[in-house]
Motif scaffolding. Structure first.
Motif, PDB file in Angstrom:
ATOM      1  N   ASN A  33      17.690  -9.654  -1.769  1.00  0.00           N
ATOM      2  CA  ASN A  33      18.161  -8.569  -1.208  1.00  0.00           C
ATOM      3  C   ASN A  33      17.632  -8.744   0.327  1.00  0.00           C
ATOM      4  O   ASN A  33      18.366  -8.396   1.264  1.00  0.00           O
ATOM      5  CB  ASN A  33      17.217  -7.110  -1.635  1.00  0.00           C
ATOM      6  CG  ASN A  33      17.922  -6.862  -3.204  1.00  0.00           C
ATOM      7  OD1 ASN A  33      18.850  -7.482  -3.549  1.00  0.00           O
ATOM      8  ND2 ASN A  33      17.034  -6.087  -3.798  1.00  0.00           N
ATOM      9  N   ALA A  34      16.503  -9.249   0.518  1.00  0.00           N
ATOM     10  CA  ALA A  34      16.406  -9.341   1.849  1.00  0.00           C
ATOM     11  C   ALA A  34      17.089 -10.540   2.637  1.00  0.00           C
ATOM     12  O   ALA A  34      17.321 -10.300   3.719  1.00  0.00           O
ATOM     13  CB  ALA A  34      14.621  -9.877   2.172  1.00  0.00           C
ATOM     14  N   PRO A  63      -7.814  -0.126   5.283  1.00  0.00           N
ATOM     15  CA  PRO A  63      -7.035   0.654   4.530  1.00  0.00           C
ATOM     16  C   PRO A  63      -5.906   1.180   5.146  1.00  0.00           C
ATOM     17  O   PRO A  63      -4.937   1.504   4.526  1.00  0.00           O
ATOM     18  CB  PRO A  63      -8.194   1.909   4.403  1.00  0.00           C
ATOM     19  CG  PRO A  63      -9.412   1.467   4.437  1.00  0.00           C
ATOM     20  CD  PRO A  63      -9.292   0.291   5.339  1.00  0.00           C
ATOM     21  N   ALA A  64      -6.154   1.520   6.478  1.00  0.00           N
ATOM     22  CA  ALA A  64      -4.695   1.836   7.123  1.00  0.00           C
ATOM     23  C   ALA A  64      -3.626   0.881   7.126  1.00  0.00           C
ATOM     24  O   ALA A  64      -2.372   1.210   6.831  1.00  0.00           O
ATOM     25  CB  ALA A  64      -5.046   2.338   8.606  1.00  0.00           C
ATOM     26  N   ALA A  65      -4.064  -0.354   7.389  1.00  0.00           N
ATOM     27  CA  ALA A  65      -2.991  -1.291   7.357  1.00  0.00           C
ATOM     28  C   ALA A  65      -2.502  -1.605   5.971  1.00  0.00           C
ATOM     29  O   ALA A  65      -1.276  -1.890   5.713  1.00  0.00           O
ATOM     30  CB  ALA A  65      -3.814  -2.851   7.601  1.00  0.00           C
ATOM     31  N   ARG A  66      -3.480  -1.221   4.894  1.00  0.00           N
ATOM     32  CA  ARG A  66      -2.745  -1.365   3.485  1.00  0.00           C
ATOM     33  C   ARG A  66      -1.767  -0.157   3.216  1.00  0.00           C
ATOM     34  O   ARG A  66      -0.867  -0.508   2.655  1.00  0.00           O
ATOM     35  CB  ARG A  66      -3.989  -1.446   2.380  1.00  0.00           C
ATOM     36  CG  ARG A  66      -3.631  -1.065   1.071  1.00  0.00           C
ATOM     37  CD  ARG A  66      -2.636  -2.345   0.756  1.00  0.00           C
ATOM     38  NE  ARG A  66      -3.030  -3.651   0.789  1.00  0.00           N
ATOM     39  CZ  ARG A  66      -2.465  -4.869   0.518  1.00  0.00           C
ATOM     40  NH1 ARG A  66      -1.156  -4.703  -0.076  1.00  0.00           N
ATOM     41  NH2 ARG A  66      -2.911  -6.082   0.464  1.00  0.00           N
ATOM     42  N   ARG A  67      -2.053   0.682   3.691  1.00  0.00           N
ATOM     43  CA  ARG A  67      -1.113   1.839   3.628  1.00  0.00           C
ATOM     44  C   ARG A  67       0.324   1.776   4.260  1.00  0.00           C
ATOM     45  O   ARG A  67       1.055   1.778   3.942  1.00  0.00           O
ATOM     46  CB  ARG A  67      -1.778   3.203   4.144  1.00  0.00           C
ATOM     47  CG  ARG A  67      -2.984   3.745   3.439  1.00  0.00           C
ATOM     48  CD  ARG A  67      -3.023   5.524   3.484  1.00  0.00           C
ATOM     49  NE  ARG A  67      -3.258   5.664   5.072  1.00  0.00           N
ATOM     50  CZ  ARG A  67      -4.160   5.428   5.530  1.00  0.00           C
ATOM     51  NH1 ARG A  67      -5.443   5.075   5.124  1.00  0.00           N
ATOM     52  NH2 ARG A  67      -4.604   5.946   6.985  1.00  0.00           N
ATOM     53  N   VAL A  68       0.201   1.201   5.580  1.00  0.00           N
ATOM     54  CA  VAL A  68       1.368   0.703   6.239  1.00  0.00           C
ATOM     55  C   VAL A  68       2.137  -0.353   5.303  1.00  0.00           C
ATOM     56  O   VAL A  68       3.101  -0.166   5.202  1.00  0.00           O
ATOM     57  CB  VAL A  68       1.169  -0.195   7.757  1.00  0.00           C
ATOM     58  CG1 VAL A  68       2.148  -0.768   8.292  1.00  0.00           C
ATOM     59  CG2 VAL A  68       0.555   1.027   8.610  1.00  0.00           C
ATOM     60  N   LEU A  69       1.348  -1.644   4.838  1.00  0.00           N
ATOM     61  CA  LEU A  69       2.143  -2.414   3.979  1.00  0.00           C
ATOM     62  C   LEU A  69       2.870  -1.849   2.813  1.00  0.00           C
ATOM     63  O   LEU A  69       3.967  -2.186   2.313  1.00  0.00           O
ATOM     64  CB  LEU A  69       1.173  -3.652   3.871  1.00  0.00           C
ATOM     65  CG  LEU A  69       1.752  -4.795   3.085  1.00  0.00           C
ATOM     66  CD1 LEU A  69       3.022  -5.349   3.911  1.00  0.00           C
ATOM     67  CD2 LEU A  69       0.981  -6.078   2.806  1.00  0.00           C
ATOM     68  N   GLU A  70       2.105  -0.984   2.230  1.00  0.00           N
ATOM     69  CA  GLU A  70       2.526  -0.394   0.954  1.00  0.00           C
ATOM     70  C   GLU A  70       3.848   0.629   1.293  1.00  0.00           C
ATOM     71  O   GLU A  70       4.820   0.636   0.539  1.00  0.00           O
ATOM     72  CB  GLU A  70       1.473   0.680   0.290  1.00  0.00           C
ATOM     73  CG  GLU A  70       0.590  -0.329  -0.316  1.00  0.00           C
ATOM     74  CD  GLU A  70      -0.702   0.232  -0.732  1.00  0.00           C
ATOM     75  OE1 GLU A  70      -0.873   1.738  -0.808  1.00  0.00           O
ATOM     76  OE2 GLU A  70      -1.492  -0.187  -1.544  1.00  0.00           O
ATOM     77  N   ALA A  71       3.751   1.298   2.277  1.00  0.00           N
ATOM     78  CA  ALA A  71       4.852   2.199   2.823  1.00  0.00           C
ATOM     79  C   ALA A  71       6.097   1.374   3.203  1.00  0.00           C
ATOM     80  O   ALA A  71       7.201   1.657   2.833  1.00  0.00           O
ATOM     81  CB  ALA A  71       4.281   3.116   4.012  1.00  0.00           C
ATOM     82  N   ALA A  72       5.873   0.277   4.005  1.00  0.00           N
ATOM     83  CA  ALA A  72       6.907  -0.422   4.330  1.00  0.00           C
ATOM     84  C   ALA A  72       7.506  -0.944   3.162  1.00  0.00           C
ATOM     85  O   ALA A  72       8.855  -1.236   3.132  1.00  0.00           O
ATOM     86  CB  ALA A  72       6.440  -1.630   5.161  1.00  0.00           C
ATOM     87  N   ALA A  73       6.830  -1.771   2.017  1.00  0.00           N
ATOM     88  CA  ALA A  73       7.268  -2.211   1.116  1.00  0.00           C
ATOM     89  C   ALA A  73       8.121  -1.384   0.256  1.00  0.00           C
ATOM     90  O   ALA A  73       9.510  -1.700  -0.163  1.00  0.00           O
ATOM     91  CB  ALA A  73       6.319  -2.830   0.005  1.00  0.00           C
ATOM     92  N   LYS A  74       7.819  -0.069  -0.060  1.00  0.00           N
ATOM     93  CA  LYS A  74       8.530   0.613  -0.762  1.00  0.00           C
ATOM     94  C   LYS A  74       9.947   1.202  -0.092  1.00  0.00           C
ATOM     95  O   LYS A  74      10.954   1.243  -0.496  1.00  0.00           O
ATOM     96  CB  LYS A  74       7.717   2.026  -0.805  1.00  0.00           C
ATOM     97  CG  LYS A  74       8.583   3.202  -1.665  1.00  0.00           C
ATOM     98  CD  LYS A  74       7.328   4.392  -1.805  1.00  0.00           C
ATOM     99  CE  LYS A  74       8.073   5.492  -2.731  1.00  0.00           C
ATOM    100  NZ  LYS A  74       9.229   6.145  -2.173  1.00  0.00           N
ATOM    101  N   ARG A 114      15.638   1.157   0.790  1.00  0.00           N
ATOM    102  CA  ARG A 114      16.355   1.466   1.669  1.00  0.00           C
ATOM    103  C   ARG A 114      17.233   0.304   2.451  1.00  0.00           C
ATOM    104  O   ARG A 114      18.340   0.492   3.149  1.00  0.00           O
ATOM    105  CB  ARG A 114      15.896   2.433   2.637  1.00  0.00           C
ATOM    106  CG  ARG A 114      15.378   3.807   2.036  1.00  0.00           C
ATOM    107  CD  ARG A 114      14.929   4.774   3.131  1.00  0.00           C
ATOM    108  NE  ARG A 114      14.312   5.968   2.731  1.00  0.00           N
ATOM    109  CZ  ARG A 114      13.968   7.113   3.535  1.00  0.00           C
ATOM    110  NH1 ARG A 114      14.204   7.253   4.829  1.00  0.00           N
ATOM    111  NH2 ARG A 114      13.183   8.082   2.703  1.00  0.00           N
ATOM    112  N   GLY A 115      16.518  -0.671   2.424  1.00  0.00           N
ATOM    113  CA  GLY A 115      17.077  -1.971   3.100  1.00  0.00           C
ATOM    114  C   GLY A 115      16.154  -2.077   4.454  1.00  0.00           C
ATOM    115  O   GLY A 115      15.531  -0.948   4.964  1.00  0.00           O
TER     116      GLY A 115
END
Length: 198
Positions: free
Chosen positions: A103-104, A3-14, A19-20
């Protein structure tokens, strides 16, 4: 994925999308995800790996989103148009600022970067998809026609992100439909010519 890793990925994706990639650091990702930097590094190892998994996840979700549109289309021409329909449905909720891969790529142009291969492979997959679909309509023109459809589609994604004019993906769909109608008519004429020569 924990769950923590999923939160990291979701936050990073957003954050990456809004923002870039270069503008977002691991401190911000960890804070947004509610985890420590240690947790972030334990799971992903580096920011580069987070970028890789962000783009791979976007690609996987797009393919899953597209699949039912393709499955529901009754013939190759309808499947080509279904790609545009899926892109149109995907664009507003998931890609309001344009294609995440394009964009990436604006930020990651070094082939040595581990995310570069993800970007290129995703676009190659789209080209192969268009080419494979039109091969069933106009087999002798599949390569050029597939490339043209790819260009129409990619241009529409960029125009959508730039908000240049309303509904660019819908406009691109109509251009693709006209192109397919011309190709179908040409294929029919070629078939008639071959039959007449027998």
């Amino acid at each position: 994925m924990t769950p923590a890793a999923r939160r990291v990925l979701e936050a990073a994706a957003k954050l990456f999308y809004e923002r870039g990639i270069h503008a977002v650091g691991v401190d911000l990702i960890a804070a947004e995800a509610g985890v420590t930097k240690k947790t972030l590094y334990d799971r992903f190892g580096s920011k580069e790996q987070i970028v890789v998994e962000y783009l791979a996840d976007r690609d996987e979700r797009w393919r899953a989103f597209l699949a039912p549109y393709l499955d529901a289309a009754p013939n190759p021409a309808a499947r080509v148009l279904a790609v545009f329909d899926a892109s149109r449905a995907w664009a507003t909720p998931y890609s309001p600022k344009g294609c995440s891969m394009v964009n990436a790529h604006a930020e990651i142009s070094d082939p040595a970067h581990p995310a570069y291969a993800i970007i290129i492979a995703q676009k190659q997959w789209m080209l192969d998809l268009f080419t494979g679909l039109v091969a069933e309509i106009a087999p002798h023109r599949a390569g050029p026609l597939g490339r043209t459809l790819m260009l129409i589609h990619e241009g529409a994604l960029v125009a959508h992100g730039l908000h240049t004019f309303p509904d660019p993906i819908g406009h691109a769909r109509e251009q693709a439909r006209s192109l397919l109608a011309d190709a179908d008519a040409e294929a029919g004429a070629d078939a008639g010519d071959r039959a007449a020569k027998r």
